[in-house]
Structure formats: structure tokens, C-alpha cells
Design a protein around this motif. Sequence first.
Motif, PDB file in Angstrom:
ATOM      1  N   ASP A  93      -4.355  -3.682  -8.015  1.00 27.73           N
ATOM      2  CA  ASP A  93      -3.973  -2.339  -8.438  1.00 27.73           C
ATOM      3  C   ASP A  93      -4.286  -2.165  -9.929  1.00 27.73           C
TER       4      ASP A  93
ATOM      5  N   PRO B  93      -0.356  -3.835  -4.566  1.00 22.47           N
ATOM      6  CA  PRO B  93      -1.516  -4.621  -4.131  1.00 22.47           C
ATOM      7  C   PRO B  93      -2.095  -5.397  -5.299  1.00 22.47           C
TER       8      PRO B  93
ATOM      9  N   THR C  90       0.825  -1.211   0.000  1.00 23.31           N
ATOM     10  CA  THR C  90       0.000   0.000   0.000  1.00 23.31           C
ATOM     11  C   THR C  90       0.857   1.258   0.000  1.00 23.31           C
TER      12      THR C  90
END
Length: 587
Positions: A297, A294, A231
Motif C-alpha cells: 500500500d 496490504p 483490501t
Amino acid sequence: METLAERFGQLALACVHQEYPNKIAHVLQGDEDALPPRELTPAFYGCYDWHSSVHGHWLLARLAHLVPDSPLAAPARAALERSLTAENIEVEVRYLEGAGRVSFERPYGLAWLLQLAAELRTWRDEDAQRWAQNLEPLEALAAQRLADWIPKLSDPIRGGEHSQTAFAFGLIYDWTLASGDRELRSIVRGASYRFYGDDKACPLAYEPSGHDFLSPCLAEADLMRRLMRPTSFSAWLGAFLPQIPRHARGEQPDPTAWLAPAVVTNPEDPKLAHLDGLNLSRAWMLEGIASGLPVYDPRLNALLLNARAHRLAGVDAVTGEHYEGGHWLGSFATYLVTGRGRSAVVGSGSFEMIARDVDRELARQEVLPRAHQALRDVRAFFETAENFDPEAEGFDFESPILIDISDRHFVPSQTGRIIWVPARRLKQDDSGYGISMVHEVVHVVAASAYRPDRFYDDGLAVYLQWKLGTASSFPDFGRDLYAQTLAVAEEVGGLLPLDRVEPTRQRLNGSDLLQLAYLQEGAVTRFLIEEHGLDRYLRVYRGEDFSAVYGWSQEELAQRWIEHLEEVSEKEVPSWLEGDSAKPSSR
């Protein structure tokens, strides 16, 4: 990988003990320093220059380690045995400690020396451990040189050649993980945040410079993904490389619109040929950047598709035809195809696989054979249609497919030419859930852009998973597709109206109605193909009007399908549910 291993390995075998031509870069203190390369540095005198000899030896160790049964393994081990003697390494240490050589091969060659040491350290082989022990004095000196230098470096070196700090830091950091050197790891981490932590808007459009074999922007991002949580890295990357496209799942972007592979105009020129190496290093850096994000994404598809384009351009250039320009490219190609520096990559033929959070050999055994079988079976099925033309149908059986296995993935899914597989599903086929490889392969090779919804896309994937697949997977769990459709319909109080199937599938999650929606899409597809032919179905699949192809309205389709279900099941089909009034139940 075995074929590529032999191809790349032969390049290293041909050069690690080829003394000339040779480019020596060292300071002469007197006549006594004017010696041939084999006497100055008896372990690493081949491959045109010292650092290329070092990573040529790394290439041989890497491939003999990963592909021990290949024809390359025995000559590779013999070359390592010849070079990595205690006596040779003792001379290498004396040379490095000589006057005027404090900056010798810093940071690039020293970082590659640590990579060679890391490969030997992690290779559980008696000979490899002996070679690692012989190399240890030079390894320790290289690590100390870097530990002394990095804190004194006031600014990063952002070029695209040997002096670049970002790429070297990545190699050094990975070595610290293998060696357990926490002090140097802390030094690299601190310097990386000091140099790069606040960077923004890297000018990717200014790349490449004409002699680059490393991307300043991508190398920096590939370093930082090693140090940051997904993140945090995602946010940093958004500020650092805002140029990376964000695509919706299933979108098919132009893979090179934002970053095109470099073109070498003269492969005989050793400097101009650097751009072949740039394509290879860009490919692994793009893959590395993707591995740090992630799982969902929106930049993943753009990154991995672009990486694939660079990979194809780079690997094709590794021929060994021009020694001065290409003696080193085999090492870069091996670093790419073996996934060094990120999660292990294995692959063969049409498939490559990133195996994260799971044993690489288990993943190879469980997934790759199933993927290849799925692709063969799906292609053979479509080729039963008359005059089947994959290009006209919009099907792509040829482009490589990447399978990404990780605990980050919750269910098997697909984006572009990437298949996402939960690591926990590898051995769960007998428990009622599996990988549904045929389903995902169908989505990859037969992706459709013709319709506003995915009724036929998912219907085709569900039907072929049932017809061709081996996994007891959602939604039919290996049972007869018609029978399972009727069983679930009875549980929830009836079938879904066909115009409500796709909205239901899109809206619900983890419910019986979601399962029913998938089942009905697959069952209708089965009816159309098995009762009325694959050729007519493909016409609708590629966008022709349904009523023009079949001569029925959607209402007539529903009625004909119901009548067929009643005929084959010898029972009355449950009545339709009333759209949104249906209440989803949980399993």
C-alpha cells in the motif's frame, strides 16, 4: 527491549502500592463509603487512580512475561502476588457491585482490566495462571458490564480521553481473542460497524484537543483494521482518512508534514501532560493501521515514518519526574514498544521488528543479530574512506530502522527506513535464498536522491552484500561476484551493454537477464571501488559527474571494466548483447 522494560517497569513498581496522592471517583451512599483507597479497592488503589493502577499491574505482568530474566521480573512478580489475591479481588467485586457504580470506570478502566486478564491468561506460568484464576470474578463482572452497556449505546463516544469507545473496543476485542468470549466479540464487532462502518473524512486537522491522550480519528482506524480484511480496510481507510500521503517506493517524505507530534507546555499539569500519552498512543495506532493494510500500500511509508516520529517524542517524555502528570505513561510506552494489540514487536538499538506469520523468538534470533552486524559492517566499510562525513554524503546510520517480517512479502525489499522480509526466508539461506540483510541495510542508510536511475544504488548494495554478507542470496548466491557475472553472461549469450543494465533490471522479473543486470551493477561497483578507491566512488555516488571524477567516458568505463574482468578471470569475456533484442530466459 530489556533496558526500556526496566525503565518503564520501575515507574509501575513505584506506584502500584503508593496510595497517595489519590483521585477517587465514586458515588457516596453514606458515611460508610468514606474510606481510604486501600480499603475501598485493595487490589487497585495505587498509581493515583483505579484505572492507572490496573494498567500499572498490566505493565508489570507484560514485562515479567516478555522479559523473564530481567532484574525487573522478580519485583514485578512480587507486586502482582501482593495485589492479586483472591481476598482482594473479592472486595473489588463487592465495590464494583455497589449502589451507584453501574458506570464505574466504563469503558476505559474496565477495558484495561480485561487487558490485564488477557495478559495473565496467555502467560504460561504457574503463578500467572493462579493470579488469572483469582482475577476471574472481577474479569467476568467487567465483561458483563460492557456486554450489557454496548448494545444500549446509541452513538459512539468520540472524545480523546477516557470515555472514548474506539480505543476501549480495541482492548475489549483483543481480550475476546484471548478469552474465547465470542458473545462479547460479536457485540463489539456489531457496534463497531454500526458506529464507524460508514464514517468518512475524519477531521484529523482538528486534533488534538488540549487534554487528549487518544486520537479519535486514529483510534477508530486502529479498531477497524482489527475487523476488516486488508483490501477492505484499505478502501475504508481511503474514505475515512484521505489525508494520509501516498508515496512511491523509495520516496523520502517529511514524516510529520501531515501529522506533527504534540508538544506538552507544562508536564507538571496532569491534564496538559495527556499530550505525552497522545504521542505514544498515536505511534501504536499508526503502526496498527499500517499492519492492517496490504503489503505494498502506498501509504505504508508515511504511516510508519510518522509513527516513528511520534514514538521518539513519546518515549523521551516517559521520565517519571512529575507523578500526577506521568504516573500512567509507562503503561502507554509499554503498550507501544511491546506491540500489544497488533503483531508482536521486538527490538534493540537501531532496529525494531514486527514479526507476523512467524514465531517471534525465532524471528528475534534469526534476524536482529544479522541486522545489527550488517549495520556495523556497512558503517565500518564507509569509514575507511578519507574524511568520511555521513551527513555530507547523505548517509543516515542513526535513525531507527523497522524490519517487517510477514508471509505477505515475496522478496526482501526496502522502502524508506523499512525493510520488508518474507517470513519463509528466515531459515532458507542454505537453499540458495536468504534475507540479503546487508543489501537492504545499504539501501536504507545510503539512499541516494542524486541520480535519475539506480545503477549505483543497487550496484553498491549488491557489492557490499557480496563483500560483507553471510547469506547465499540473489544475485551472486555467495559466489565470487566477477565469476558469477561471467557465468550468467555465458548462459544468456553475453553481457548487457552498461546503458541497458538499469532499464533491464527495472523491466524484467524472475529471469537470467534480471540476475545479470544486478550482477553487472555490483561487479562494476566492485571494479570502481577496489581498483580506483572508495573516495572517488563516493563522489560519483553523491551526484558528481562521472567523467569529471574519473576522467573517462561511459564507453571507456565499459572497456576498462572488460579488460579487468579478462585479466582476473584469465578468459575472454562474452560479447555484448544487443539491447532489447535479447530474449530473457527463465531459471
